[in-house]
Write a protein that holds these residues in place. Structure first.
Motif, PDB file in Angstrom:
ATOM      1  N   UNK A 388       0.825  -1.206   0.000  1.00 13.70           N
ATOM      2  CA  UNK A 388       0.000   0.000   0.000  1.00 13.70           C
ATOM      3  C   UNK A 388       0.858   1.255   0.000  1.00 13.70           C
ATOM      4  N   UNK A 389       1.975   1.228   0.743  1.00 15.96           N
ATOM      5  CA  UNK A 389       2.843   2.408   0.815  1.00 15.96           C
ATOM      6  C   UNK A 389       3.361   2.805  -0.557  1.00 15.96           C
ATOM      7  N   UNK A 390       3.630   1.809  -1.397  1.00 12.10           N
ATOM      8  CA  UNK A 390       4.207   2.095  -2.711  1.00 12.10           C
ATOM      9  C   UNK A 390       3.139   2.306  -3.771  1.00 12.10           C
ATOM     10  N   UNK A 419      13.186   1.566  -7.470  1.00  6.19           N
ATOM     11  CA  UNK A 419      12.914   0.413  -8.328  1.00  6.19           C
ATOM     12  C   UNK A 419      12.330  -0.735  -7.527  1.00  6.19           C
ATOM     13  N   UNK A 420      12.852  -0.975  -6.332  1.00  4.65           N
ATOM     14  CA  UNK A 420      12.343  -2.059  -5.482  1.00  4.65           C
ATOM     15  C   UNK A 420      10.924  -1.757  -5.022  1.00  4.65           C
ATOM     16  N   UNK A 421      10.690  -0.508  -4.571  1.00  2.00           N
ATOM     17  CA  UNK A 421       9.344  -0.142  -4.121  1.00  2.00           C
ATOM     18  C   UNK A 421       8.327  -0.287  -5.260  1.00  2.00           C
ATOM     19  N   UNK A 422       8.738   0.127  -6.468  1.00  2.00           N
ATOM     20  CA  UNK A 422       7.828   0.044  -7.603  1.00  2.00           C
ATOM     21  C   UNK A 422       7.538  -1.408  -7.975  1.00  2.00           C
ATOM     22  N   UNK A 423       8.566  -2.271  -7.904  1.00  2.00           N
ATOM     23  CA  UNK A 423       8.370  -3.685  -8.226  1.00  2.00           C
ATOM     24  C   UNK A 423       7.425  -4.341  -7.234  1.00  2.00           C
ATOM     25  N   UNK A 424       7.584  -4.001  -5.972  1.00  3.25           N
ATOM     26  CA  UNK A 424       6.697  -4.558  -4.950  1.00  3.25           C
ATOM     27  C   UNK A 424       5.272  -4.067  -5.129  1.00  3.25           C
ATOM     28  N   UNK A 425       5.145  -2.826  -5.588  1.00  5.81           N
ATOM     29  CA  UNK A 425       3.808  -2.278  -5.843  1.00  5.81           C
ATOM     30  C   UNK A 425       3.132  -3.003  -7.010  1.00  5.81           C
ATOM     31  N   UNK A 426       3.889  -3.184  -8.096  1.00  4.42           N
ATOM     32  CA  UNK A 426       3.336  -3.811  -9.296  1.00  4.42           C
ATOM     33  C   UNK A 426       2.936  -5.261  -9.032  1.00  4.42           C
ATOM     34  N   UNK A 427       3.704  -5.945  -8.192  1.00 10.66           N
ATOM     35  CA  UNK A 427       3.439  -7.366  -7.918  1.00 10.66           C
ATOM     36  C   UNK A 427       2.551  -7.569  -6.693  1.00 10.66           C
TER      37      UNK A 427
END
Length: 456
Positions: A388-390, A419-427
Motif C-alpha cells: 500500500x505504501x508504494x 525500483x524495489x518499491x515500484x516492483x513490490x507495488x506492481x506485484x
C-alpha cells in the motif's frame, strides 16, 4: 465453579446438614438447604447451578420435583439421591433428565466427581449456546457491514432463498466473504438450529475427500481403524457448505451428483444406505463455467449446484464499502488492543484508492497490522504494508520525484530503492515475483529491503 450455588433438598435434617457441610466446607461450593420439594421449586428463581434432590420426601416427591424443575429450567443439572436403591426409580429419574443417581449411604468421593462433571458440562453447554448466539447475531443482515448497492442485491437474494432447499452456489474472488454469505443463508433460515457443516474441498487430499464427505466403515482402507461419520451425515437436517467445490476431482463429482439427486449414500466400504436431509450451499473462486467448458467440472453437476447462483462482488467494485469496513476493523482491533485510533487523511486516501486484490480478508489483515504498528493515536501510511505504501508511487522513472544532487545526477541508491518499491507495488507485495522481475535473488531482495527499510 468454586462459586457455584448448589441446592440440597432432603426432608431428613441429619442428611441435609451433612450434605451442606460437605458441599461447603470440604468442596468449597455455596449451598442452600431445603426440607421439601415445594420450597426448592419456589427458590429456583435465584438460579442455582445444581440440585441434589432426595427422591422419598413428604409432600411433593423428588421425581415430581425433578419433573417440574426441568420444565422451568431445562439446563439445570439435578442429581438424585435415594435410600431405596430401586433400579426402576433410577431409570425413571434418568429418563426425566437427571444428571446422575446415587443410593444412600452416599459415596461422597464419587458424588463430588459427579457434581464437578455436571457443573463443567453445564458451563460448556452455556458457552456453546453463547457462541451460537454470537454467530447468529454476526450473520444477521443488519450486522453485516456494507453500504454498497451491489451487496444490498446480494442480501436481497439471500433473503429470497434462505428458507428454500434449492442448492445455492456462491461465487466470488478469494476474500470477498463467500462463507459469511453462506452462513447468513443458514442462520437466517428455518434450519438455523441444526448443524452448519463446513468442508473445504481444496484443503483435503482428493483420496481422502470421499471419506470426509460420506464417512467410512472400519477396515474400509488402510488406517480405517474404526467407523467414521461423514460430513453429510453430520449435517442432517442442517446445511452442508462445500467451499472451493471447483477443486473436487471428476470421480467424486459423479458421486456427489447422485447424492444431491437421491439424498442417499453409502459410507466408504459400507453397504447400508444412509438418508441425509441436508441443504447444499457451495462456493468457488473459479470461473466454474469455464471449468465446465474445459471438461474439468461436470456440466450436470454444475446445473445441480448452481440452481440459485449468488455472485459476491470484489471489494474494488464496491468502493463505498472500503472505508466503512476499514473503520469497522479499526474499532474492532483497537478495542481488542486497548487503543482508540483514527486514520490520517493520507491513510484513508491510500485505503480507498488501493485495488485490494485480496478483498475484505486483505483489508482486515492490513488494518490489524496497522493497529499493531502504530505508536500514536493515528494510523498513517507508514503503518500500512509496503504494497500500500508504494501504491501511490508513479510507475515510470521519469515521474518519480527524485532528490537530485548539485550535479543533476540521480543518486544510485535512490534509483535502487525506488525500483524495489515500484516492483513490490506492481506485484502486490509478492517477493518472489518482484525478485524475478528485478532479476535479483530473493535473498538479495530481502537484504536490500532491509537496507532501505522497506517493510512488508
Amino acid at each position: 465453579m468454586a462459586n457455584s450455588l448448589i441446592y440440597i433438598v432432603d426432608d431428613e435434617e441429619t442428611i441435609r446438614k451433612l450434605l451442606e457441610h460437605t458441599v461447603t466446607k470440604r468442596w468449597g461450593f455455596e449451598a442452600r438447604a431445603f426440607a421439601s420439594g415445594e420450597a426448592c421449586l419456589d427458590a429456583l428463581i435465584d438460579d442455582p447451578d445444581l440440585v441434589l434432590l432426595d427422591i422419598m420426601m413428604e409432600g411433593i416427591s423428588g421425581v415430581d420435583t425433578l419433573r417440574e424443575a426441568r420444565k422451568r429450567k431445562p439446563d439445570l443439572p439435578v442429581i438424585m439421591l435415594s435410600a431405596q436403591g430401586s433400579m426402576e426409580v433410577a431409570i425413571e429419574s434418568l429418563k426425566l433428565g437427571a444428571s446422575d443417581y446415587f443410593s444412600k449411604p452416599i459415596d461422597f468421593p464419587k458424588l463430588e466427581i459427579a457434581i464437578r462433571n455436571a457443573l463443567q458440562l453445564r458451563q460448556v453447554s452455556r458457552e456453546m449456546s453463547q457462541l451460537k448466539e454470537r454467530i447468529q447475531h454476526d450473520v444477521q443482515f443488519e450486522n453485516i457491514v456494507s453500504t454498497s448497492g451491489e451487496m444490498q442485491e446480494v442480501f436481497r437474494l439471500v433473503s429470497k432463498v434462505k428458507n428454500s432447499d434449492i442448492p445455492v452456489l456462491v461465487m466470488g474472488e478469494s476474500g470477498t466473504g463467500k462463507e459469511l454469505i453462506s452462513r447468513a443463508i443458514h442462520f437466517n433460515s428455518d434450519r438455523k438450529d441444526a448443524p452448519f457443516v463446513v468442508v473445504n474441498c481444496a484443503s483435503i487430499p482428493h483420496e481422502l475427500l470421499e471419506s470426509e464427505l460420506f464417512g467410512h466403515e472400519k477396515g474400509a482402507f488402510t488406517g480405517a481403524y474404526q467407523r467414521r461419520i461423514g460430513r453429510f451425515e453430520q449435517a442432517h437436517q442442517g446445511t452442508i457448505f462445500l467451499d472451493e467445490i471447483g477443486e473436487m476431482d471428476l470421480a467424486l463429482q459423479a458421486k456427489l451428483l447422485r447424492v444431491i439427486q437421491t439424498k442417499e449414500f453409502q459410507r466408504v466400504g459400507g453397504n447400508d444406505t444412509i438418508i441425509s436431509d441436508v441443504r447444499l450451499v457451495s462456493a468457488t473462486n473459479r470461473d466454474i463455467r469455464e471449468e465446465v467448458r474445459q471438461k474439468r467440472f461436470r456440466e450436470d453437476l454444475y446445473f445441480r449446484i448452481a440452481a440459485f447462483p449468488i455472485v459476491v462482488p470484489p471489494l474494488r467494485q464496491r468502493k463505498s464499502d472500503i472505508l466503512v469496513l476499514a473503520e469497522h476493523f479499526l474499532k474492532l482491533f483497537g478495542q481488542a488492543s486497548g487503543k482508540t485510533l483514527r486514520f490520517s487523511r493520507e491513510a484513508l486516501r491510500l485505503l480507498y484508492d488501493y485495488p485490494w486484490p485480496g478483498n475484505v480478508r486483505e483489508l482486515e489483515n492490513v488494518i490489524q497490522r496497522g493497529v499493531v504498528m502504530t505508536d500514536g493515536k493515528e494510523i498513517t501510511p507508514g503503518d500500512l504494508p509496503v504494497a500500500l505504501q508504494t501504491f501511490l508511487a508513479p510507475a515510470s522513472a521519469s515521474s518519480i520525484p527524485f532528490v537530485e544532487s548539485e550535479t543533476g545526477v540521480v543518486p544510485l541508491e535512490r534509483v535502487k530503492e525506488t525500483a524495489i518499491r515500484n516492483a513490490l507495488k506492481v506485484t502486490g507485495g509478492n517477493i518472489a515475483e518482484a525478485a524475478l522481475r528485478l532479476k535479483l535473488g530473493r535473498a538479495t531482495l530481502y537484504r536490500l529491503m532491509k537496507k532501505y527499510k522497506i517493510e512488508m
